[in-house]
Scaffold this motif. Structure first.
Motif, mmCIF file in Angstrom:
data_model
loop_
_atom_site.group_PDB
_atom_site.id
_atom_site.type_symbol
_atom_site.label_atom_id
_atom_site.label_comp_id
_atom_site.label_asym_id
_atom_site.label_seq_id
_atom_site.Cartn_x
_atom_site.Cartn_y
_atom_site.Cartn_z
ATOM 1 N N LEU A 411 -74.381 9.782 -18.428
ATOM 2 C CA LEU A 411 -75.701 9.161 -18.304
ATOM 3 C C LEU A 411 -75.920 8.038 -19.314
ATOM 4 N N GLY A 412 -74.860 7.655 -20.024
ATOM 5 C CA GLY A 412 -74.977 6.536 -20.955
ATOM 6 C C GLY A 412 -75.587 6.905 -22.284
ATOM 7 N N ARG A 413 -75.733 8.199 -22.567
ATOM 8 C CA ARG A 413 -76.352 8.645 -23.815
ATOM 9 C C ARG A 413 -75.335 8.797 -24.942
ATOM 10 N N LEU A 414 -74.078 8.642 -24.613
ATOM 11 C CA LEU A 414 -73.008 8.535 -25.602
ATOM 12 C C LEU A 414 -72.214 7.280 -25.279
ATOM 13 N N ILE A 415 -71.845 6.530 -26.298
ATOM 14 C CA ILE A 415 -71.096 5.298 -26.095
ATOM 15 C C ILE A 415 -69.692 5.506 -26.653
ATOM 16 N N PRO A 416 -68.682 5.557 -25.783
ATOM 17 C CA PRO A 416 -67.323 5.951 -26.221
ATOM 18 C C PRO A 416 -66.786 5.152 -27.389
ATOM 19 N N ASP A 417 -66.970 3.843 -27.375
ATOM 20 C CA ASP A 417 -66.343 3.064 -28.444
ATOM 21 C C ASP A 417 -67.127 3.133 -29.755
ATOM 22 N N LEU A 418 -68.294 3.785 -29.750
ATOM 23 C CA LEU A 418 -69.037 4.023 -30.979
ATOM 24 C C LEU A 418 -68.944 5.491 -31.400
ATOM 25 N N PHE A 419 -68.110 6.239 -30.714
ATOM 26 C CA PHE A 419 -67.904 7.656 -30.996
ATOM 27 C C PHE A 419 -66.556 7.797 -31.693
ATOM 28 N N PRO A 420 -66.412 8.765 -32.613
ATOM 29 C CA PRO A 420 -65.110 8.905 -33.304
ATOM 30 C C PRO A 420 -63.942 9.008 -32.327
ATOM 31 N N LYS A 421 -62.869 8.311 -32.599
ATOM 32 C CA LYS A 421 -61.685 8.294 -31.720
ATOM 33 C C LYS A 421 -60.688 9.330 -32.248
ATOM 34 N N ILE A 422 -60.895 10.561 -31.797
ATOM 35 C CA ILE A 422 -60.086 11.676 -32.319
ATOM 36 C C ILE A 422 -59.581 12.556 -31.182
ATOM 37 N N PHE A 423 -59.453 11.990 -29.966
ATOM 38 C CA PHE A 423 -59.158 12.810 -28.800
ATOM 39 C C PHE A 423 -57.789 12.466 -28.212
ATOM 40 N N GLY A 424 -57.406 13.265 -27.214
ATOM 41 C CA GLY A 424 -56.111 13.076 -26.583
ATOM 42 C C GLY A 424 -54.989 13.692 -27.408
ATOM 43 N N LYS A 425 -53.762 13.593 -26.889
ATOM 44 C CA LYS A 425 -52.623 14.190 -27.571
ATOM 45 C C LYS A 425 -52.410 13.581 -28.955
ATOM 46 N N SER A 426 -52.654 12.292 -29.059
ATOM 47 C CA SER A 426 -52.458 11.630 -30.351
ATOM 48 C C SER A 426 -53.642 11.818 -31.281
ATOM 49 N N GLU A 427 -54.736 12.354 -30.755
ATOM 50 C CA GLU A 427 -55.979 12.519 -31.495
ATOM 51 C C GLU A 427 -56.480 11.193 -32.071
ATOM 52 N N LYS A 428 -56.194 10.112 -31.304
ATOM 53 C CA LYS A 428 -56.652 8.785 -31.726
ATOM 54 C C LYS A 428 -57.323 8.032 -30.590
ATOM 55 N N GLU A 429 -57.581 8.724 -29.473
ATOM 56 C CA GLU A 429 -58.166 8.073 -28.312
ATOM 57 C C GLU A 429 -59.670 8.304 -28.250
ATOM 58 N N ALA A 430 -60.351 7.456 -27.467
ATOM 59 C CA ALA A 430 -61.800 7.568 -27.296
ATOM 60 C C ALA A 430 -62.120 8.598 -26.229
ATOM 61 N N LEU A 431 -63.382 8.923 -26.103
ATOM 62 C CA LEU A 431 -63.839 9.800 -25.029
ATOM 63 C C LEU A 431 -63.450 9.210 -23.676
ATOM 64 N N ASP A 432 -63.114 10.075 -22.731
ATOM 65 C CA ASP A 432 -62.625 9.648 -21.415
ATOM 66 C C ASP A 432 -63.781 9.628 -20.415
ATOM 67 N N SER A 433 -64.333 8.449 -20.169
ATOM 68 C CA SER A 433 -65.439 8.311 -19.209
ATOM 69 C C SER A 433 -64.958 8.416 -17.774
ATOM 70 N N THR A 434 -63.741 8.021 -17.519
ATOM 71 C CA THR A 434 -63.233 7.980 -16.148
ATOM 72 C C THR A 434 -63.160 9.369 -15.533
ATOM 73 N N ILE A 435 -62.554 10.306 -16.228
ATOM 74 C CA ILE A 435 -62.410 11.651 -15.671
ATOM 75 C C ILE A 435 -63.771 12.304 -15.492
ATOM 76 N N VAL A 436 -64.696 12.005 -16.400
ATOM 77 C CA VAL A 436 -66.038 12.571 -16.279
ATOM 78 C C VAL A 436 -66.715 12.050 -15.023
ATOM 79 N N SER A 437 -66.594 10.745 -14.774
ATOM 80 C CA SER A 437 -67.192 10.155 -13.581
ATOM 81 C C SER A 437 -66.603 10.772 -12.320
ATOM 82 N N GLU A 438 -65.292 10.940 -12.309
ATOM 83 C CA GLU A 438 -64.640 11.545 -11.137
ATOM 84 C C GLU A 438 -65.122 12.970 -10.902
#
Length: 1323
Positions: A411-438
């Motif tokens: 709903l746009g209440r979190l902005i991925p590139d302003l959120f800590p990038k600590i996700f994914g296997k490398s723990e350096k990726e941003a939140l994944d908006s694409t999978i959430v939308s799907e």
């Protein structure tokens, strides 16, 4: 390698750390330097071993302008203060990874902690899962003490003002006279300890009866254990609060033995990370569960269970205003309230372990941002399941499910590139908006197919947030309004990384106008610890009646406790001038069990403060002259931290004096599209908090972001930026009527989102009615045992919402309301209140009186009914009880009311109801009620509960219109019907269209059931062939069978569905007249409620092949004492005091797991009375309470075991038993074997001291003498599946038992959980 000392700044560095489950938060300050705020992963073994140590390393590196390498001792020369909160203890409990230890307990109580209070954790679990005990071994110690007098001794039959006799009669620390029934056998104890040490156990917990006031036996055993080489000894009299109740005190001792060695190991490793391998020259304190700090050397596992969460409410103290603290993180949502002083609870349950120790009243009410979103049975459901931190929400890139966090992102209440990038296997990726939308698009498609609507994914996502917010508001209302506080007069203090995304909409729903968010709110546990004080508490039990004579003795106790707390604080380096004391007396009315911890007021008048508090919390006080008891004296010694607490003072000053100016357009960081309830998706400016100066005003919609949190400002709300806070004014628009307008605009078509919200609103009304009844009632049954139910009904008397208080009341109250509805028709008018209890008018048994109030709409017709049913302690009856075991006629069971107009034209007919309650006295062998004041008070409390419900319903209709509210009333009933139909259609496919079962009562009377299921999801439950009505009290009014059906359907469905009339809509019930399930008007029925109801449930489950038979009864035990005289000195008829309880047994096994042992079954969930409370109040000794090993039927899955309860009389008492399954054994299924039958014994003591055992049968009342015992062996449950030969030979429960699902409760279970646990615990 030696330590490295970088160029640290002059001055002293202060560091505060909260090690949470997912993140570790760090706050640090140094003179003339900006504060350091950081978050790091709590577990990151690839980079560091300990997160707090890593946090300190980074702080010292930042302030020293030189990187300190990992793995070397940290310099500490410039460290002034290190303060920590840690989840080490909490995690050890949750993960069951504490220290292996043994429990030493008084003989007869080896299974006391396994049984606990006997209530099952979840009311509607068919496969009951009880938390594991913490100890590995248990040994009984042959010792025993008891209290010499008893509280209910109205005639003073036992003298306690006698001299002590060493070794026989001694004074306890409370002043109570104690009798030593069995002294310690030290030779036997030494042997036991030696055996445990040889078995590799080096830690022991000790809990003996009444050790809170007589701890000599425990202390001696503790010394023997130390001599035997045990490394750690936890005595319940030392580690727990010195308060009555053996169950929580023993559990606390076990928890301390389980956790403290782990804490000590952690601390040893932590301090080794600093130069010199110690922190003796640094003030290093740890946060305790009570909100106070303690030196790290004194930190223990028991007091560290809420070490982390306890830091956040600290800041509310600094705000100096009534506030509701709302802390929403990634894995939990906690709420608490502050109104001037810390509110503590002294008995709580954490991770399934009952703790008796002061803890801040923090309540975990939801799973936080990780709450999973599901579409279930036509409803939007949020939680209670959580994605936790692994795999986490879908956006965490670990394959997780949709959660609240994902909805906010979508709903746009979190902005991925302003959120800590600590996700994914490398723990350096941003939140994944694409999978959430799907995922939301897929979920939307399935919901639209099910509802035949065309909602957008955004509407679906916001719907889930709306439902989540409504669910979180329910417990917040209970925490405030349930304690007599007006919620609208509070501010909402918001903490946690997810709190700011929900704050405004939570405030709107609660009617709160101001939201306060600290600039460090997302790391507030750490920051709160920086502001916390050092605390030491001392508490002693007392046995005083408050008055002039006792006041001086109490003052002396308080002064001694003050001196003790001061001495402890001085040892921790606190200066005497920085010490102050909070002094408390734990007070209650004599004859009640609801104490109030009273803080000494300025004028020193504890009694007046007690009366004020009692009136506010419970809405009444007793007439002047009723004795007030003091159970405990408590002193909380506080050493001021000296840390700057200017934030709170500055907040008040700036709100009053600061001038605010609109934010400048150039301060907008960016614009985004965000979705709101008002206006849908709209352009929303985004601001960086650190770039906004104090005095800035921002109108919503807007988003304010910093490095650790996102604040969502809804349209029309105004955010004001202060020096240390963001204050949001909601501006009272409240979006009222939005739901109504949506429905009206749509032509009164049900909206599935609003349907889910209304489900919470209806249930919230029923819950608040229950809170009001519990608050305002005076009798033990209603006020403390919580034996009541509250519900709301439609204009046709159909059930709308029934808070799940008592299983046997589920669905049955609607028949009581239906009777009055049909009787009066249109004759009812505003101001009328009715009551009834007769089986023919929808009653269950006569002590359960139902009070019914019509709620009128604007057209002056009945729009709803509200009703409150309460179990009255005394309504008269045969032999002084309304539940005589030998009753055969209804008149023997007390006062009868088919319909009585309790209030007419707002006049309470006290004279008329007293006449009804005294009427049983005209029958032979009977008497009327001896507790008329309690009856009247409880009836008025039931009226008050109804008034609360009526007021809330009228407010709901005012907000949404009567037409809309009734639309959703019908829709929520239809939803329940849909869920039941779905289950029945599934049963048709798996079990076929014809199901049948039969079982027999102990007298041979059959309960026969034939079920026919149709393809459309309807079913006929036909009880033809059931036995005729009985010349006994086992006859069950039809309402009981309906309750059993609705309860069993809820068990079988296995999911949270609305409990209302819709559950029975697909069911046609055939109850032939003249059977004992549909008796005529005259036969006795009291045991139909407690015994027959259980057998009906067994038969239904048998028909669906869902479970083997459980113990099949409630094992009703009561005893009665005579006493009291009239004005002429003649003995009063009836009982001077009475005690009743239902006793646990074994549950039946299922195809999935073993049955549970020592647990309340099906239509009861009554909590058992603690041994110490029982002996203090009544003239009895509880000799044994343990699991009846081997009484469960064998099978692939074994039935649960029953229990043994052995009670000895100290004075002549009349004992009553009403039981079943003493003749017909609990059956097994699919080849499983029968469970053991129960048996009831009278153990007579002969003049020569020998004993004579007599079986008194399933139902009886006998007069026992001093020294006689009543021994109850309760039945086990039946087994499931043909047992293996090895199981038969050894009686072992096997691996499946060990693998049975363990249910862990939330980490912070304060006063709300205590109330809900007790609510779910009655028959």
């Amino acid at each position: 390698m030696g330590s490295v000392t970088p160029n640290l700044p002059n001055g002293q560095i202060k560091i505060a750390i909260d090690r949470g489950g997912t993140f570790t938060d760090v706050w640090a300050s140094s003179p003339n330097k900006p504060d350091v705020v950081m978050k790091l992963l709590s577990v990151d073994p690839g980079n560091y071993q300990d997160a707090p140590t890593e946090g300190i390393r980074r702080v010292l590196s930042m302030y020293g302008d030189a990187e300190i390498p990992r793995g070397i001792p940290l310099p500490k020369e410039n460290l002034a203060i290190v303060r920590m909160g840690t989840t080490v203890a909490t995690n050890a409990l949750l993960e069951r990874k504490g220290r292996r230890h043994a429990l030493l307990v008084t003989k007869g109580f080896r299974d006391l902690l396994r049984i606990g209070y006997q209530s099952r954790p979840k009311l509607f679990d068919l496969n009951i899962s009880k938390p594991e005990v913490l100890f590995s071994e248990v040994r009984e110690i042959d010792e025993r003490v008891t209290i010499e007098g008893f509280d209910e001794d109205i005639d003073g039959t036992v003298r306690t003002d006698v001299n002590e006799i060493p070794g026989v009669l001694v004074r306890g620390s409370s002043g109570d006279l104690m009798r030593i029934l069995k002294p310690l056998d030290e030779i036997s104890i030494r042997t036991t300890l030696q055996e445990l040490r040889q078995g590799g156990i080096d830690t022991v917990a000790v809990c003996f009866t009444h050790s809170h006031i007589f701890g000599e036996h425990e202390r001696r055993v503790g010394k023997l254990a130390q001599e035997a080489g045990f490394n750690h000894v936890s005595l319940s009299s030392a580690v727990a609060a010195k308060m009555i109740k053996m169950i929580p005190r023993g559990s606390s001792a076990s928890a301390d033995a389980y956790l403290t060695p782990e804490i000590k190991d952690y601390l040893r490793g932590f301090v080794k990370g600093f130069s010199g391998g110690h922190l003796d020259d640094v003030k290093c304190d740890f946060m305790q569960s009570d909100g106070g700090l303690v030196n790290h050397k004194g930190f223990s596992g028991l007091k560290g269970i809420l070490s982390g969460p306890a830091g956040k409410p600290i800041l509310t103290v600094r705000l100096k205003t009534p506030i509701v603290a709302f802390d929403m993180g990634g894995t939990s949502t906690d709420v608490s309230r502050f109104g001037g002083v810390f509110e503590h609870v002294f008995e709580s349950t954490t991770a399934g372990v009952t703790i008796q120790s002061p803890q801040l009243d923090i309540n975990t009410v939801a799973a936080g941002g990780g709450s999973i979103l599901t579409w279930r049975n036509g409803l939007f459901t949020v939680g209670p399941e959580s994605a936790s931190s692994h795999p986490g929400p879908a956006c965490y890139r670990k394959g997780g499910p949709l959660t609240v966090t994902d909805a906010n992102l979508f709903l746009g209440r979190l902005i991925p590139d302003l959120f800590p990038k600590i996700f994914g296997k490398s723990e350096k990726e941003a939140l994944d908006s694409t999978i959430v939308s799907e995922k939301f698009k897929l979920l939307t498609a399935s919901i639209n197919v099910a509802t035949r609507k065309s909602m957008s994914p955004e509407e679906i996502a916001f719907g889930y947030l709306d439902v989540a917010n409504e669910a979180m508001c329910r417990p917040i209302r209970s925490l405030t309004e349930g304690k007599g506080y007006e919620i609208g007069k509070h501010r909402l203090g918001v903490f946690g990384g997810a709190g700011g995304q929900h704050a405004c909409e939570i405030a709107v729903k609660l009617g709160i106008q101001t939201v306060v968010i600290h600039k460090y709110s997302s790391i507030l546990s750490a920051y709160g610890m920086a502001l916390a004080d050092v605390v030491h508490e001392e508490q002693e039990p007392t046995n005083e009646v408050y008055g002039k004579e006792s006041k001086s003795r109490l003052d002396q106790r308080i002064e001694r406790l003050r001196a003790n707390t001061s001495a402890h604080l001085l040892k921790q380096g606190i200066q005497r001038e920085e010490i102050y004391h909070e002094c408390y007396l734990n007070m209650r009315y004599q004859g009640t069990e609801t104490p109030v911890m009273v803080l000494r007021p300025d004028d020193g008048d504890y009694e007046a403060e007690f009366l004020r508090t009692h009136l506010r919390e419970f809405s009444f006080v007793f007439p002047t002259g009723k004795p007030i008891m003091v159970d405990d004296a408590r002193v909380r010694g506080v050493g001021r931290s000296g840390t700057n607490d200017g934030d709170g003072k500055r907040l008040g000053y700036e709100l009053q004096n600061m001038k605010f100016f609109p934010v400048l357009e150039q301060q907008v960081e960016r614009e985004t599209r965000a979705y709101f309830k008002s206006g849908g998706e709209q352009t929303t400016p985004v601001y960086r908090l650190e770039r906004l100066s104090a005095g800035t005003s921002i109108m919503g919609p807007a988003m304010i972001i910093d490095n650790t949190q996102t604040l969502v400002i809804i349209p029309d709300a105004e955010a004001r930026i202060l020096t240390s806070h963001v204050v949001i004014d909601i501006n009272a628009t409240k979006e009222k009527g939005t739901g109504a307008s949506l429905c009206v605009d749509a032509g009164l078509i049900v909206d599935p989102i609003q349907l889910s919200v209304f489900g919470h609103r209806f249930m919230s009304i029923a819950e608040q009615m229950g809170r009001t009844l519990q608050k305002t009632a005076v009798s033990l049954n209603i006020k403390e045992r919580l034996d009541f139910s509250c519900a709301i009904f439609g204009p046709d008397a159909g059930l709308v919402a029934n808070a799940p208080h008592i299983p046997v009341h589920l669905g049955s109250m609607s028949y009581a309301v239906q009777y009055q509805h049909e009787l009066y028709g249109d004759l009812l008018k505003p101001g009328d209140v009715l009551c009834s209890n007769h089986p023919e008018s929808g009653g269950t048994h006569l002590p359960d009186i139902t009070v019914i109030t019509p709620v009128f709409g604007q057209d002056q017709n009945v729009a709803f009914y509200v009703a409150a049913r309460g179990h009255h302690t005394d309504i008269g009856g045969y032999n002084g009880t309304s539940m005589p075991p030998d009753s055969i006629e209804l008149w023997q069971e007390g006062a009868q009311m088919r319909s009585f107009k309790l209030i007419e034209n707002d006049h309470f007919d006290e004279e008329g109801i007293i006449k009804v309650l005294l009427e049983p006295g005209k029958y032979p062998g009977c008497n009327g009620s001896r507790r008329l004041p309690d009856n009247i008070s409880d009836l008025k409390a039931q009226v008050a509960a109804n008034n609360k419900g009526a007021t809330l319903i009228r407010a709901l209709m005012g907000e949404y219109t009567q037409e809309v509210v009734q639309l959703y009333m019908r829709a929520i009933q239809n939803n329940a019907e849909l869920a039941v139909r779905g289950y029945l259609q599934h049963a048709l496919q798996t079990l076929g269209p014809k199901l049948q079962a039969i079982d027999f009562m102990d007298n041979g009377s059959p309960i026969r059931l034939n079920i026919t299921i149709s393809e459309n999801g309807t079913a006929v439950f036909d009880f033809a062939g059931t036995g005729c009505e009985m010349l006994s009290n086992l006859n069950a009014p039809p309402a009981i069978t309906y309750s059993a059906i609705i309860y069993t359907l809820r068990l079988l469905i296995g999911a949270d569905i609305p409990m209302n009339q819709g559950c029975l809509a697909p069911i046609t019930v055939k109850l032939p007249s003249g059977t004992f399930l549909n008796p005529s008007a005259g036969p006795a029925v009291c045991a139909g409620n407690t015994q027959t109801s259980q057998r009906v449930v067994d038969v239904i489950l048998k028909a669906f092949r869902a479970a083997a038979a459980s113990q099949g009864c409630m094992n009703c035990l009561g005893f009665f004492g005579s006493g009291g005289v009239d004005a002429d000195g003649n003995p009063l008829p009836g009982s001077a005091f009475a005690f009743g309880e239902t006793i646990a047994g074994g549950s039946g096994a299922t195809s999935k797991q073993h049955g549970a042992s020592g647990v309340a079954i099906h239509m009861t969930n009554t909590r058992i009375t603690d041994p110490e409370s029982l002996e203090k109040r009544y003239p009895v000794i509880l000799r044994e309470f343990c699991i009846r090993e081997g009484s469960g039927g064998r099978g692939v899955h074994d039935g649960g075991d029953g229990v043994v309860r052995d009670i000895e009389c100290r004075t002549p008492l009349k004992f009553s038993v009403i039981t079943e399954r003493r003749v017909i054994a609990p059956y097994g299924l699919d080849g499983g074997l029968e469970g053991e039958r129960g048996v009831n014994y009278w153990v007579k003591r002969n003049p020569d001291g020998s004993e004579r055992w007599v079986n008194i049968g399933p139902k009886n009342m006998v007069q026992m003498q001093a020294g006689d015992r009543c021994v109850i062996h309760t039945p086990g449950g039946g087994g499931w599946g043909v047992p293996r030969s090895s199981t038969l030979a050894t009686g072992a429960k096997g691996e499946a038992k060990a693998a049975a699902r363990i249910e862990h409760v939330p980490r912070a279970a304060g006063s709300l959980a205590a109330f809900e646990e007790a609510q779910g615990g009655q028959h």
